[in-house]
Design a protein around this motif. Sequence first.
Motif, PDB file in Angstrom:
ATOM      1  N   GLU A 123      39.837  84.384 -27.491  1.00 43.93           N
ATOM      2  CA  GLU A 123      40.613  83.204 -27.848  1.00 43.93           C
ATOM      3  C   GLU A 123      39.781  82.206 -28.631  1.00 43.93           C
ATOM      4  O   GLU A 123      40.281  81.142 -29.003  1.00 43.93           O
ATOM      5  N   SER A 124      38.518  82.517 -28.837  1.00 44.07           N
ATOM      6  CA  SER A 124      37.630  81.537 -29.445  1.00 44.07           C
ATOM      7  C   SER A 124      36.765  82.097 -30.570  1.00 44.07           C
ATOM      8  O   SER A 124      36.262  81.336 -31.390  1.00 44.07           O
ATOM      9  N   LEU A 125      36.574  83.403 -30.621  1.00 47.33           N
ATOM     10  CA  LEU A 125      35.745  84.018 -31.657  1.00 47.33           C
ATOM     11  C   LEU A 125      36.507  85.157 -32.321  1.00 47.33           C
ATOM     12  O   LEU A 125      37.253  85.880 -31.656  1.00 47.33           O
ATOM     13  N   MET A 126      36.280  85.328 -33.616  1.00 48.73           N
ATOM     14  CA  MET A 126      36.788  86.500 -34.313  1.00 48.73           C
ATOM     15  C   MET A 126      35.740  87.600 -34.168  1.00 48.73           C
ATOM     16  O   MET A 126      34.612  87.451 -34.634  1.00 48.73           O
ATOM     17  N   VAL A 127      36.125  88.687 -33.511  1.00 48.34           N
ATOM     18  CA  VAL A 127      35.179  89.744 -33.165  1.00 48.34           C
ATOM     19  C   VAL A 127      35.730  91.089 -33.623  1.00 48.34           C
ATOM     20  O   VAL A 127      36.942  91.328 -33.562  1.00 48.34           O
ATOM     21  N   ALA A 128      34.848  91.973 -34.071  1.00 51.41           N
ATOM     22  CA  ALA A 128      35.246  93.329 -34.429  1.00 51.41           C
ATOM     23  C   ALA A 128      34.057  94.261 -34.231  1.00 51.41           C
ATOM     24  O   ALA A 128      32.923  93.831 -34.001  1.00 51.41           O
ATOM     25  N   ASP A 129      34.332  95.548 -34.311  1.00 53.06           N
ATOM     26  CA  ASP A 129      33.304  96.584 -34.300  1.00 53.06           C
ATOM     27  C   ASP A 129      33.080  96.987 -35.754  1.00 53.06           C
ATOM     28  O   ASP A 129      34.021  97.375 -36.447  1.00 53.06           O
ATOM     29  N   ILE A 130      31.835  96.904 -36.223  1.00 49.50           N
ATOM     30  CA  ILE A 130      31.564  97.226 -37.631  1.00 49.50           C
ATOM     31  C   ILE A 130      30.847  98.564 -37.782  1.00 49.50           C
ATOM     32  O   ILE A 130      30.268  98.849 -38.836  1.00 49.50           O
ATOM     33  N   GLY A 131      30.899  99.382 -36.741  1.00 45.79           N
ATOM     34  CA  GLY A 131      30.334 100.717 -36.854  1.00 45.79           C
ATOM     35  C   GLY A 131      28.835 100.740 -36.648  1.00 45.79           C
ATOM     36  O   GLY A 131      28.278  99.885 -35.960  1.00 45.79           O
ATOM     37  N   ASP A 132      28.162 101.702 -37.266  1.00 43.80           N
ATOM     38  CA  ASP A 132      26.737 101.939 -37.048  1.00 43.80           C
ATOM     39  C   ASP A 132      25.928 101.753 -38.320  1.00 43.80           C
ATOM     40  O   ASP A 132      26.426 101.986 -39.427  1.00 43.80           O
ATOM     41  N   VAL A 133      24.665 101.373 -38.134  1.00 42.03           N
ATOM     42  CA  VAL A 133      23.713 101.424 -39.242  1.00 42.03           C
ATOM     43  C   VAL A 133      23.490 102.890 -39.603  1.00 42.03           C
ATOM     44  O   VAL A 133      23.353 103.749 -38.723  1.00 42.03           O
ATOM     45  N   ASN A 134      23.443 103.173 -40.895  1.00 41.53           N
ATOM     46  CA  ASN A 134      23.197 104.540 -41.358  1.00 41.53           C
ATOM     47  C   ASN A 134      21.700 104.824 -41.285  1.00 41.53           C
ATOM     48  O   ASN A 134      20.955 104.632 -42.248  1.00 41.53           O
ATOM     49  N   VAL A 135      21.258 105.292 -40.122  1.00 39.62           N
ATOM     50  CA  VAL A 135      19.832 105.476 -39.879  1.00 39.62           C
ATOM     51  C   VAL A 135      19.334 106.785 -40.488  1.00 39.62           C
ATOM     52  O   VAL A 135      20.117 107.667 -40.843  1.00 39.62           O
ATOM     53  N   ASN A 136      18.012 106.890 -40.614  1.00 42.21           N
ATOM     54  CA  ASN A 136      17.366 108.114 -41.105  1.00 42.21           C
ATOM     55  C   ASN A 136      16.651 108.760 -39.923  1.00 42.21           C
ATOM     56  O   ASN A 136      15.583 108.300 -39.505  1.00 42.21           O
ATOM     57  N   LEU A 137      17.231 109.810 -39.377  1.00 40.17           N
ATOM     58  CA  LEU A 137      16.676 110.438 -38.175  1.00 40.17           C
ATOM     59  C   LEU A 137      15.379 111.194 -38.447  1.00 40.17           C
ATOM     60  O   LEU A 137      14.727 111.651 -37.514  1.00 40.17           O
ATOM     61  N   TYR A 138      15.008 111.315 -39.704  1.00 44.92           N
ATOM     62  CA  TYR A 138      13.776 112.027 -40.053  1.00 44.92           C
ATOM     63  C   TYR A 138      12.618 111.099 -40.395  1.00 44.92           C
ATOM     64  O   TYR A 138      11.503 111.569 -40.621  1.00 44.92           O
ATOM     65  N   ASP A 139      12.889 109.778 -40.454  1.00 43.19           N
ATOM     66  CA  ASP A 139      11.862 108.844 -40.901  1.00 43.19           C
ATOM     67  C   ASP A 139      12.083 107.501 -40.211  1.00 43.19           C
ATOM     68  O   ASP A 139      12.967 106.729 -40.594  1.00 43.19           O
TER      69      ASP A 139
END
Length: 358
Positions: A123-139
Amino acid sequence: MFSFWRNLGLTRAAGVFFSFPRQALGQCRSRTGGCLIPNRDSSGSRYNVPPSAEFVARVSGISTMAKLPYRETTDGLDAAFIGVPIDTGTSNRPGARFGPRQIRAESALLRAYNSGTRAAPYESLMVADIGDVNVNLYDLKDTCKRITEAYRKILATGCIPLTLGGDHTIAYPILQAVAEKHGPVGLVHVDAHADTSDVVLGERIGHGTPFRRCVEEGLLDCQRVVQIGLRGSGYSADSYEWSRAQGFRVVQVEECWFKSLSPLMSEVRAQMGAGPVYLSFDIDALDPGFAPGTGTPEIAGLTPIQGVEIIRGCRGLNLVGCDLVEVSPPYDTTGNTALTGANLLFEMLCVLPKVKYY
């Protein structure tokens, strides 16, 4: 079912989540469940409100944090949940790369209001899920660069990031971006480990080193740092000597046993003052009897009640970011560790600045 919401002038977003205009809601009572939808006060801005399980089955829809809408960017958001799915900085058991996904799945059990504190974040904040950082699992070093770049963009919009880890390495690149925006910040660090090692197996970047790197780069206001719940066997007789030498307050777990942590948090609030504060919560701060799904468990830890007390004790602080890290789902097939993490993230949302309380 959805015709009821349309009759109230509400809109349905992709799947099962809703955005409500404040002035359109009024005091409307559901014909199907007697659910009171409270007045949203003044202007015409809109909030994202998760669907109630009274009307939408928890097992349905896309798996986002708390069943919130997914957004591509943080434009127009006050706060956002974001995943950083890495475990390439871990020194023991892996699996934290799956933490964000499992936390989101378990978060379907969350509801819109905090019954304990009467907080009403949606009721007080605009909130959402913005997904994931596109990480590099090899580095891992490249991943850190990607994290910092992603958080620069988030913070540039004025949005407060609530991060689903991922191992604790991620706190370092996140704090690089946070300090660029806010200057050196205070830190409430809840953990079984100090994470202040210098070099581990020849590497300076990993989940045991983030706060050493942060101090070296001037990212922290060291007089406004507290570490809570530290414990376990160590590499020396005083594993926390370096932390104390920097000016950190160290609260070992023995100081927390058999007591409420509300008095401690009164002292922490005074220590933090009005400056910007970052909250970093490693799930291994909790005793592994409560949260076994983690990479480096240590016995005799905090209870979930104490974890909640710590987070609720941050209400009133100028929080500029939070994270919940080190959930490793493969080591807890019940899902309870991820469920605990989801609830702690909701508690973090509830103590952000400008959240409404009834």
